[in-house]
Design a protein around this motif. Structure first.
Motif, PDB file in Angstrom:
ATOM      1  N   MET A 174      21.428  25.176  96.892  1.00 44.55           N
ATOM      2  CA  MET A 174      22.754  25.599  96.473  1.00 44.55           C
ATOM      3  C   MET A 174      23.611  25.858  97.704  1.00 44.55           C
ATOM      4  N   ASN A 175      24.820  25.470  97.625  1.00 47.01           N
ATOM      5  CA  ASN A 175      25.742  25.566  98.737  1.00 47.01           C
ATOM      6  C   ASN A 175      26.225  27.012  98.930  1.00 47.01           C
ATOM      7  N   VAL A 176      26.489  27.388 100.184  1.00 35.17           N
ATOM      8  CA  VAL A 176      26.944  28.744 100.485  1.00 35.17           C
ATOM      9  C   VAL A 176      28.318  28.995  99.868  1.00 35.17           C
ATOM     10  N   LYS A 177      29.189  27.994  99.898  1.00 37.94           N
ATOM     11  CA  LYS A 177      30.520  28.151  99.299  1.00 37.94           C
ATOM     12  C   LYS A 177      30.427  28.373  97.796  1.00 37.94           C
ATOM     13  N   ARG A 178      29.531  27.652  97.148  1.00 33.70           N
ATOM     14  CA  ARG A 178      29.346  27.824  95.705  1.00 33.70           C
ATOM     15  C   ARG A 178      28.803  29.215  95.387  1.00 33.70           C
ATOM     16  N   THR A 179      27.868  29.681  96.200  1.00 35.06           N
ATOM     17  CA  THR A 179      27.311  31.016  95.993  1.00 35.06           C
ATOM     18  C   THR A 179      28.384  32.081  96.178  1.00 35.06           C
ATOM     19  N   PHE A 180      29.189  31.949  97.224  1.00 37.53           N
ATOM     20  CA  PHE A 180      30.274  32.889  97.475  1.00 37.53           C
ATOM     21  C   PHE A 180      31.303  32.832  96.348  1.00 37.53           C
ATOM     22  N   GLY A 181      31.585  31.642  95.849  1.00 35.92           N
ATOM     23  CA  GLY A 181      32.504  31.493  94.720  1.00 35.92           C
ATOM     24  C   GLY A 181      31.974  32.169  93.473  1.00 35.92           C
ATOM     25  N   THR A 182      30.676  32.065  93.233  1.00 34.57           N
ATOM     26  CA  THR A 182      30.069  32.724  92.079  1.00 34.57           C
ATOM     27  C   THR A 182      30.163  34.239  92.201  1.00 34.57           C
ATOM     28  N   VAL A 183      29.902  34.750  93.406  1.00 35.32           N
ATOM     29  CA  VAL A 183      29.988  36.196  93.635  1.00 35.32           C
ATOM     30  C   VAL A 183      31.428  36.673  93.424  1.00 35.32           C
ATOM     31  N   LEU A 184      32.403  35.938  93.960  1.00 34.21           N
ATOM     32  CA  LEU A 184      33.804  36.312  93.771  1.00 34.21           C
ATOM     33  C   LEU A 184      34.196  36.296  92.296  1.00 34.21           C
ATOM     34  N   THR A 185      33.726  35.297  91.574  1.00 32.36           N
ATOM     35  CA  THR A 185      34.040  35.208  90.149  1.00 32.36           C
ATOM     36  C   THR A 185      33.453  36.392  89.387  1.00 32.36           C
ATOM     37  N   ILE A 186      32.223  36.761  89.701  1.00 29.10           N
ATOM     38  CA  ILE A 186      31.590  37.897  89.021  1.00 29.10           C
ATOM     39  C   ILE A 186      32.311  39.199  89.358  1.00 29.10           C
ATOM     40  N   LEU A 187      32.671  39.395  90.628  1.00 25.42           N
ATOM     41  CA  LEU A 187      33.411  40.597  91.014  1.00 25.42           C
ATOM     42  C   LEU A 187      34.774  40.658  90.333  1.00 25.42           C
ATOM     43  N   GLY A 188      35.437  39.514  90.247  1.00 23.33           N
ATOM     44  CA  GLY A 188      36.724  39.466  89.561  1.00 23.33           C
ATOM     45  C   GLY A 188      36.601  39.794  88.096  1.00 23.33           C
ATOM     46  N   THR A 189      35.570  39.291  87.452  1.00 26.07           N
ATOM     47  CA  THR A 189      35.346  39.583  86.041  1.00 26.07           C
ATOM     48  C   THR A 189      35.079  41.070  85.827  1.00 26.07           C
ATOM     49  N   ILE A 190      34.268  41.655  86.682  1.00 24.85           N
ATOM     50  CA  ILE A 190      33.969  43.089  86.571  1.00 24.85           C
ATOM     51  C   ILE A 190      35.246  43.904  86.780  1.00 24.85           C
ATOM     52  N   GLY A 191      36.055  43.525  87.751  1.00 26.85           N
ATOM     53  CA  GLY A 191      37.307  44.234  88.006  1.00 26.85           C
ATOM     54  C   GLY A 191      38.279  44.128  86.844  1.00 26.85           C
ATOM     55  N   LEU A 192      38.368  42.946  86.235  1.00 23.86           N
ATOM     56  CA  LEU A 192      39.257  42.771  85.087  1.00 23.86           C
ATOM     57  C   LEU A 192      38.784  43.577  83.884  1.00 23.86           C
ATOM     58  N   ILE A 193      37.475  43.609  83.666  1.00 24.43           N
ATOM     59  CA  ILE A 193      36.937  44.404  82.560  1.00 24.43           C
ATOM     60  C   ILE A 193      37.204  45.894  82.798  1.00 24.43           C
ATOM     61  N   TYR A 194      37.017  46.343  84.028  1.00 24.65           N
ATOM     62  CA  TYR A 194      37.280  47.743  84.360  1.00 24.65           C
ATOM     63  C   TYR A 194      38.746  48.101  84.139  1.00 24.65           C
ATOM     64  N   ALA A 195      39.652  47.265  84.624  1.00 25.09           N
ATOM     65  CA  ALA A 195      41.076  47.543  84.468  1.00 25.09           C
ATOM     66  C   ALA A 195      41.465  47.550  82.996  1.00 25.09           C
ATOM     67  N   GLY A 196      40.960  46.609  82.235  1.00 26.88           N
ATOM     68  CA  GLY A 196      41.256  46.579  80.810  1.00 26.88           C
ATOM     69  C   GLY A 196      40.710  47.792  80.081  1.00 26.88           C
TER      70      GLY A 196
END
Length: 61
Positions: free
Chosen positions: A1-23
């Protein structure tokens, strides 16, 4: 798995958690609207940049 893809997955998960928290906090009528707005904007940036990284990164074997 590519490092960029892994970093993108981590960013997506953090963004989802942040959006759920704000909501969740907005639904519970939290009084810190400025903080929630900042968290929401940062979460949106994380989410969309993570999606972009995962989508635009080519898979090289």
């Amino acid at each position: 798995m590519n490092v960029k893809r892994t970093f993108g997955t981590v960013l997506t998960i953090l963004g989802t958690i942040g959006l759920i928290y704000a909501g969740y906090e907005l639904i519970n009528k939290s009084t810190a609207y400025t903080s929630l707005a900042v968290v929401g904007v940062i979460a949106l940036i994380f989410f969309f940049s993570g999606i972009g990284l995962v989508k635009n990164t080519k898979d090289e074997a």
